[in-house]
Scaffold this motif. Structure first.
Motif: not given
Length: 351
Positions: A256, A44, A239, A288, A327, A187
């Motif tokens: 999510y 991430r 996000f 995200s 992500d 995230a």
């Protein structure tokens, strides 16, 4: 100029209509997976330095670095960090990087390397059980901020002026009160972003309203703006943010949870985040991560578990261009656009 021309050609290919049967076949820019050799890691954190150099961070205290465009990856994880989750990484070049571990209490930590990850120095360890750090941003190679979920009713901000070698908690007198249940989302490393030398934006969710907070003085004072993205639940909110300058910003998010829909999952601003408008045609699902394409005033990419979306009109409309799961996304001035996500997935935009 060469990089600008390359980006223009790539953008034209992304948006072009399909060629006729009698015309030569050219493959449009696309994500090309780069084997990271880490199928059990979810990345991430992503710091794109150039088309050749990139860093990723993720679960299991993992940090990888490539200096050859993803052809090979070196595991440069800090010693003894196997229980940590590195959700954000910021890199200044191929040798200098700062990585953030998230979690309650002492799980939130910051490490810095000056030798390409051969050695790391722990520069911050959270000792307040109420704090939970989510992400960080740097204005330049010396000045940066990190943010924690609210403590005593306000988001907490850490500041560094020596490139992440030391950190200080800023006073919260200029921070608006947090909403009940409000927090940041760790995230993609993009819930705290900056543009220029002093402007920084913080994305929130989990409360009755999703919000974006903006500071023009490196985190000393903030103003809050309500967002038209899904809210009212701990799984919903903003996000990720991206600002291509002090004025033009994008926000993506939604819900999510894979079994929940995410209408109005994107918004755009043209006044530095004072006001936001919902995308007329948003991404079809939760996203995200988001990044502006270099040398373009209107094009950007958004990523999430169900695909990548492209806008060519500054965030007003989006269309899906790839179904792969990512992500986070980051782009550099030489068109070094990278994406990372679950199962060790790392990819670079190829044309």
């Amino acid at each position: 100029m060469v990089a600008g021309l390359a980006c223009g050609a790539a953008l034209a290919a992304l948006t072009a209509v399909p060629a006729q049967a009698h015309e030569p076949e050219h493959r449009a820019p696309h994500w090309e997976l780069k084997d990271s050799g880490t199928p059990d890691v979810r990345f991430r954190g992503l710091a794109a330095v150039s088309r050749k150099v990139a860093w990723v961070s993720g679960t299991g205290g993992t940090v990888l670095r490539t200096t050859d465009g993803g052809a090979s990856w070196r595991n440069v994880s800090p010693d003894g960090a196997g229980d940590l989750q590195f959700r954000d990484i910021e890199a200044f070049d191929a040798r200098r990087a700062v990585v953030l571990a998230i979690g309650e209490g002492e799980a939130s930590r910051v490490y810095r390397t000056d030798d390409g990850g051969l050695t790391w120095t722990e520069s911050f360890r959270n000792t307040d059980a109420r704090a939970f750090y989510d992400c960080m941003t740097f204005f330049d190679s010396r000045h940066g901020l990190a943010m924690s979920d609210p403590v005593d009713g306000r988001f907490r901000i850490l500041s560094t002026s020596d490139g992440g070698r030391s950190w200080t908690v800023l006073p919260d007198a200029g921070m608006p009160p947090a909403l009940t249940g409000e927090a940041g989302f760790a995230a993609s490393g993009q819930c705290l972003v900056s543009a220029g030398s002093r402007d920084v934006w913080l994305a929130t969710g989990g409360g009755a309203r999703a919000r974006v907070l903006h500071s023009v003085d490196r985190g000393l004072t903030w103003t809050a703006t309500d967002m038209p993205l899904p809210a009212g639940d701990p799984a919903r909110g903003v996000f990720a943010l991206a600002f291509r300058d002090r004025t033009h910003g994008l926000a993506v998010g939604g819900d999510y949870r894979p079994d929940q829909t995410s209408p109005q999952a994107a918004a755009h601003s043209s006044d530095g985040g004072r006001t936001w408008r919902s995308a007329a045609a948003p991404p079809p699902a939760y996203r995200s991560g988001v990044a502006w394409l270099p040398y373009s005033r209107t094009a950007a990419l958004a990523v999430g578990p169900t695909g990548t979306d492209l806008t060519t009109d500054g965030g007003r409309t989006w269309r899906t261009v790839d179904p792969g799961s990512y992500d986070t996304v980051d782009c550099t001035a030489d068109l070094g656009c990278w994406a990372a996500g679950e199962r060790g997935r790392v990819a670079r935009l190829e044309s």
